[in-house]
Write a protein that holds these residues in place. Sequence first.
Motif, mmCIF file in Angstrom:
data_model
loop_
_atom_site.group_PDB
_atom_site.id
_atom_site.type_symbol
_atom_site.label_atom_id
_atom_site.label_comp_id
_atom_site.label_asym_id
_atom_site.label_seq_id
_atom_site.Cartn_x
_atom_site.Cartn_y
_atom_site.Cartn_z
ATOM 1 N N LEU A 149 0.822 -1.211 0.000
ATOM 2 C CA LEU A 149 0.000 0.000 0.000
ATOM 3 C C LEU A 149 0.855 1.260 0.000
ATOM 4 C CD1 LEU A 149 -3.073 -0.519 2.360
ATOM 5 C CD2 LEU A 149 -3.064 -0.125 -0.101
ATOM 6 N N SER A 150 2.023 1.181 0.594
ATOM 7 C CA SER A 150 2.911 2.340 0.656
ATOM 8 C C SER A 150 3.278 2.848 -0.731
ATOM 9 C CB SER A 150 4.178 2.007 1.447
ATOM 10 O OG SER A 150 5.010 3.128 1.554
ATOM 11 N N ILE A 151 3.320 1.967 -1.703
ATOM 12 C CA ILE A 151 3.626 2.350 -3.082
ATOM 13 C C ILE A 151 2.591 3.352 -3.594
ATOM 14 C CG2 ILE A 151 3.863 1.494 -5.467
ATOM 15 C CD1 ILE A 151 6.089 0.508 -3.607
ATOM 16 N N PHE A 152 1.355 3.247 -3.099
ATOM 17 C CA PHE A 152 0.267 4.105 -3.555
ATOM 18 C C PHE A 152 0.195 5.431 -2.799
ATOM 19 C CE2 PHE A 152 -0.793 -0.153 -4.841
ATOM 20 C CZ PHE A 152 -1.334 0.009 -6.104
ATOM 21 N N HIS A 153 1.053 5.591 -1.794
ATOM 22 C CA HIS A 153 1.080 6.821 -0.995
ATOM 23 C C HIS A 153 1.557 7.978 -1.875
ATOM 24 C CE1 HIS A 153 2.111 9.634 2.193
ATOM 25 N NE2 HIS A 153 1.443 8.868 3.035
ATOM 26 N N ASP A 172 9.436 3.824 -7.496
ATOM 27 C CA ASP A 172 8.744 2.686 -6.881
ATOM 28 C C ASP A 172 7.397 2.443 -7.558
ATOM 29 O OD1 ASP A 172 10.901 2.589 -5.177
ATOM 30 O OD2 ASP A 172 9.791 3.229 -3.389
ATOM 31 N N LYS A 173 6.706 3.509 -7.887
ATOM 32 C CA LYS A 173 5.410 3.390 -8.561
ATOM 33 C C LYS A 173 5.586 2.791 -9.961
ATOM 34 C CE LYS A 173 3.475 7.354 -6.090
ATOM 35 N NZ LYS A 173 2.333 6.775 -5.407
ATOM 36 N N ILE A 174 6.619 3.250 -10.664
ATOM 37 C CA ILE A 174 6.899 2.750 -12.014
ATOM 38 C C ILE A 174 7.221 1.253 -11.962
ATOM 39 C CG2 ILE A 174 8.551 2.876 -13.927
ATOM 40 C CD1 ILE A 174 8.718 5.936 -13.336
ATOM 41 N N THR A 175 8.054 0.868 -11.009
ATOM 42 C CA THR A 175 8.441 -0.539 -10.861
ATOM 43 C C THR A 175 7.241 -1.406 -10.512
ATOM 44 O OG1 THR A 175 10.673 0.097 -10.197
ATOM 45 C CG2 THR A 175 9.960 -2.126 -9.599
ATOM 46 N N PHE A 176 6.417 -0.936 -9.588
ATOM 47 C CA PHE A 176 5.239 -1.697 -9.169
ATOM 48 C C PHE A 176 4.277 -1.877 -10.350
ATOM 49 C CE2 PHE A 176 1.152 -2.470 -7.190
ATOM 50 C CZ PHE A 176 1.451 -3.263 -6.094
ATOM 51 N N ALA A 177 4.019 -0.781 -11.083
ATOM 52 C CA ALA A 177 3.107 -0.868 -12.228
ATOM 53 C C ALA A 177 3.646 -1.847 -13.270
ATOM 54 C CB ALA A 177 2.911 0.520 -12.844
ATOM 55 N N PHE A 178 4.963 -1.834 -13.480
ATOM 56 C CA PHE A 178 5.568 -2.769 -14.427
ATOM 57 C C PHE A 178 5.279 -4.210 -13.984
ATOM 58 C CE2 PHE A 178 8.891 -5.498 -16.061
ATOM 59 C CZ PHE A 178 8.915 -5.144 -17.407
ATOM 60 N N LYS A 179 5.433 -4.485 -12.695
ATOM 61 C CA LYS A 179 5.179 -5.843 -12.178
ATOM 62 C C LYS A 179 3.734 -6.261 -12.402
ATOM 63 C CE LYS A 179 8.665 -5.736 -8.543
ATOM 64 N NZ LYS A 179 8.869 -5.684 -7.086
ATOM 65 N N ASN A 199 -3.008 6.087 -11.535
ATOM 66 C CA ASN A 199 -3.761 5.276 -10.571
ATOM 67 C C ASN A 199 -2.858 4.645 -9.505
ATOM 68 O OD1 ASN A 199 -2.519 3.445 -12.250
ATOM 69 N ND2 ASN A 199 -4.308 2.131 -12.508
ATOM 70 N N MET A 200 -1.566 4.934 -9.566
ATOM 71 C CA MET A 200 -0.618 4.426 -8.559
ATOM 72 C C MET A 200 -0.513 5.368 -7.360
ATOM 73 S SD MET A 200 0.441 1.527 -9.625
ATOM 74 C CE MET A 200 1.654 1.338 -8.344
ATOM 75 N N THR A 201 -1.296 6.441 -7.357
ATOM 76 C CA THR A 201 -1.324 7.370 -6.234
ATOM 77 C C THR A 201 -2.744 7.484 -5.719
ATOM 78 O OG1 THR A 201 0.561 8.612 -7.086
ATOM 79 C CG2 THR A 201 -0.829 9.736 -5.482
ATOM 80 N N LEU A 202 -2.908 7.171 -4.433
ATOM 81 C CA LEU A 202 -4.201 7.292 -3.773
ATOM 82 C C LEU A 202 -4.096 8.419 -2.741
ATOM 83 C CD1 LEU A 202 -4.916 3.485 -3.209
ATOM 84 C CD2 LEU A 202 -5.721 4.952 -5.087
ATOM 85 N N PRO A 203 -4.617 9.615 -3.073
ATOM 86 C CA PRO A 203 -4.449 10.780 -2.196
ATOM 87 C C PRO A 203 -4.931 10.551 -0.764
ATOM 88 C CG PRO A 203 -5.374 11.442 -4.312
ATOM 89 C CD PRO A 203 -5.353 9.936 -4.289
ATOM 90 N N TYR A 204 -5.939 9.716 -0.556
ATOM 91 C CA TYR A 204 -6.464 9.530 0.808
ATOM 92 C C TYR A 204 -5.512 8.726 1.708
ATOM 93 C CZ TYR A 204 -8.076 5.049 -1.059
ATOM 94 O OH TYR A 204 -8.141 3.814 -1.650
#
Length: 195
Positions: free
Chosen positions: A98-102, A109-116, A188-193
């Motif tokens: 979940l921290s990736i979406f912070h 980190d977001k780019i790597t996660f989305a690639f996975k 969509n890899m960022t969740l503002p809440y």
Amino acid sequence: MHSLKDCFCLKKTRHLLETHDTLASETCFSENDVEALYILYKRLSSSIIDDGLIHKEEFLQALFSCSHRQNLFADRLFDVFDLKRNGIIEFGEFVRSLSIFHPKAPQQDKITFAFKVYDLKNTGYIERDELKDMVLAVLEESKLTLANDAIESIVHKTIEEADLNGDGRIDPKEWKELVTRYPSLIKNMTLPYLE
């Protein structure tokens, strides 16, 4: 006997706090955030199977309201959250993923996660068929229908634009370059809440 019981409870609580300290130090979350995530985790992990672990059915039901139907994106997201590859999501995996979406998580980190997520076969590449499967899944989730020619055109144009070395697939470096040109690919890899 009562004080012995209190000692074990204190030890368990202290261990839990140490774990939360560790998770806070390794993620974008504060200790208070980790405490709140623990409450959420406990609720999710007991929604179907009350064993303190999040199973795929619980994950799908909680995040996508689709525990009884197939959803490629949801299944893939579960697989990427399941860092130990043991079919369950433990609390540490839950917090770290979940921290990736912070909003404060590093862009890389977001780019790597989305690639996975897009690398369905875990080969280290996004291949044409994987990209097509994800496009079809997004269309299905959005309840949109496109002609097969239009879908093939999307896949072809994406591979053509991203595949800088001409091997017919997208590697992590090429994915990063594509995201640099089109940052909306990971919006969509960022969740503002989560902040």
